[in-house]
Design a protein around this motif. Sequence first.
Motif: not given
Length: 172
Positions: A99-106, A69-77
């Motif tokens: 900001p997670g995946f949505p920010a990466f996609s943008r 889903n688009s709310r997954i953990v998607f982070n730099e540590i």
Amino acid sequence: MMRQCLFLLTAMTALWTAAPSTGIAAEPAAVWRRHETAEDRAAIEAVIERFRLAVIAKDGAAISKLLLNSRIVFNEIDDQAAIDKGRGLDVHFDGLGGPGFPAFSRYLAGEKAQIEERFSNVVVVQDGPLALVTFDYQFLSDGKVDNRGVEHWMLRKTDGQWRIFSVVWTAT
């Protein structure tokens, strides 16, 4: 590679010899095996390749199809200094949940430079519907390394498809 094998052998030997002195009881070898198949391995490797190609294509929508889903953990540590800085705004900040995946996609959609993420030393550990993918990565911008580190993905097999539900990485 040889150095890594020697390190692993040394570490395992140290753990083995330390066990009796630390009170860890030796137990008989388990008769358990991971539930993994060549088909699952190939499907997981295909997810990795589709992700890599989608980064090159700057196609966030293609990557989103690989996610649970688009709310997954998607982070730099973050390192401790970055966590401490974040705590200036939120005393509970732990370095996750940005900001997670949505920010990466943008970022992908707006990036003008040619980009690529390269993977090496890929390790896939799978048991049934759960898999961990670990690798060293280099993120390139116009052919130059922008950052590098280690990246870990957790994947879950649902409805016959492998989907990523966690992406975390270090960056230097």
